[in-house]
Every structure is written in structure tokens, then in C-alpha cells.
Motif scaffolding. Sequence first.
Motif, PDB file in Angstrom:
ATOM      1  N   ASP A  72     -42.509  31.311 -29.764  1.00 42.82           N
ATOM      2  CA  ASP A  72     -42.098  31.441 -31.094  1.00 42.82           C
ATOM      3  C   ASP A  72     -42.755  31.912 -32.092  1.00 42.82           C
ATOM      4  OD1 ASP A  72     -39.451  30.051 -32.694  1.00 42.82           O
ATOM      5  OD2 ASP A  72     -41.334  29.400 -33.742  1.00 42.82           O
ATOM      6  N   SER A  83     -40.928  35.260 -31.674  1.00 45.58           N
ATOM      7  CA  SER A  83     -39.685  35.107 -32.345  1.00 45.58           C
ATOM      8  C   SER A  83     -39.860  34.914 -33.908  1.00 45.58           C
ATOM      9  CB  SER A  83     -38.980  33.662 -31.998  1.00 45.58           C
ATOM     10  OG  SER A  83     -38.685  33.702 -30.567  1.00 45.58           O
ATOM     11  N   HIS A 101     -34.678  34.720 -31.955  1.00 45.66           N
ATOM     12  CA  HIS A 101     -35.163  33.527 -30.562  1.00 45.66           C
ATOM     13  C   HIS A 101     -35.128  34.134 -29.283  1.00 45.66           C
ATOM     14  CE1 HIS A 101     -35.821  29.872 -28.569  1.00 45.66           C
ATOM     15  NE2 HIS A 101     -34.711  30.154 -27.770  1.00 45.66           N
TER      16      HIS A 101
END
Length: 281
Positions: free
Chosen positions: A125, A129, A151
Amino acid sequence: MNLSQVTVQPAPRPGSSFHQALRILPRPRRAAMFDIYAFCRAVDDIADGAAPPAEKRAALERWREDVHACIDGAGPAHLANLQRDIATFSLARPDFDAVIDGMLMDAQSEPICAPPAATLDLYCDRVASAVGRLSVRVFGLPNDDGILLAHHLGRALQLTNILRDIDEDAGIGRAYLPRELLMEAGIAPGDGGWKAAAIAADPALPQACVRLAGQARACFDEATNVMRGHRGGCVRTPRIMGAVYQALLARMLERGWAGPRDAVRVGSLERLGILLRHAVL
């Protein structure tokens, strides 16, 4: 040397997958993406550099301070372009912070080695992301779908990188495959704990890699589902990035992960075909 102002390429290497995907953007969006790339490259170079961990952490925190100043409209002169991009595309402070926090995970005294799955998810993440969340604002996707795409596609790209770079990472003591998949494959820590070189050399490693590749493919599928609901320029660049990395993942699945592992790449003609399919046709 001031690590907080490491000199970086202002854009991805010409001919690279990212350069090809970004160069089709309109000029203001392309310039903003190159500035985001330069920021990511700078902090990544710090995290992967040879400086002592304490010096790396200090340099990354100086980057955080400088980016916060840019968000407040009072950034240093060498980040004037990034400050402009932040204002133009409403780039969010938490996403820049997340990228820096991800680099701090790589700047620890002990390299990441066989992290728990939850730690790997957090790492993906932060280093992937979060970059996606900055990018989709520049691409112009609606907020909710942009966050979803960031994501899934960010995680897919990062897992593919992990599977590609097993031997390179092991050379600096890192192994990003989650320990749950390793243990399911029959790979256990030795008396001294998890060791990247031992993981890379274990004959059971391919089983864990195939499982992680399955997770990456599922993320690619989810990203494709998000992009299917949009037309035009806002999804051209992420489609190209996704297609190139899916081709790379397919090559690795064909080759397998048994040692010795030859380098795998997507050829220039195939990359050109992907570019034409998504940018022109």
C-alpha cells in the motif's frame, strides 16, 4: 552529501515501460507524473543507498518536511514543480506520507525478510498503491474508482516486481514473499531466523511464488474490472502499465522460479504492440 536532495532522473528512462505509458498523457499531466516519478525515485534511492540507516531515516524525514511545505504553498525552490502539481491536481498529504513511510520500512537496520502477510500488504500500500493514489488524481479518474484502481493495480505491479527481483533482493538481504506462503510451501526459518539467501535457494520456493503470482493475477483482474467502466485518456496509461506487467508475469509463470532463474523481460516489439493497442487503437 545532502540525501534529501539526491539528484534523480526527471523522467523514467526512455524506452522503459513507464516512460512509454506516461508520454501519451497531455503535457501538463505528463509533467506532473514525471515530477511524482522523480520524488519516488529520490526517496527510493535513499532507502536503497549505502548510507547508515540513521542517515537514511533523517533524509527521508527531511523529504517529508519539504513535501509538507509544498502542500502548504511554501516549499523549497528545487521542488517548485512538485508544489505546482500538488495545487493543480489536489495531491494529498497522506499519500506522500505513505510513500515515505514505505521507504522507511526499507531503510531499517534489519532488511525486510519473509514479512507476515499483513506487513507485506502494508508495504505494498505504501510503496505502490499510494503512488497509484497520487497518479489517478493526475490521470483524472473519479475519486472512488481511482482509489480502487490504485489499490488493485498498485498491489499487482508490486507483487510482480517482488517475483521478478527475488535474486536481486536476496543479494541485499531482502525477501518480500510472505512467511505464510513460504511455510505452506515447506520453507521454514533456520536457527538464525529467516535468511533471504536461504529462501532464494530453497527448492520449494517455486510453490510459494506461484501462489503469490495468483494473488497478483487476481489484483490485475480487479484493476481491469475498474478500468472497464471508463473510457478515454483517464485509463490509457494505467491500461498500458497493467498490460506490460501482466505480460511480464506471464513470462515468469512460463519460466518458473526454479534456480537458476534467468532474467525475464517484455521485448520492445511487444511493448510497442501494447502501446499501440491501448493508445491508438
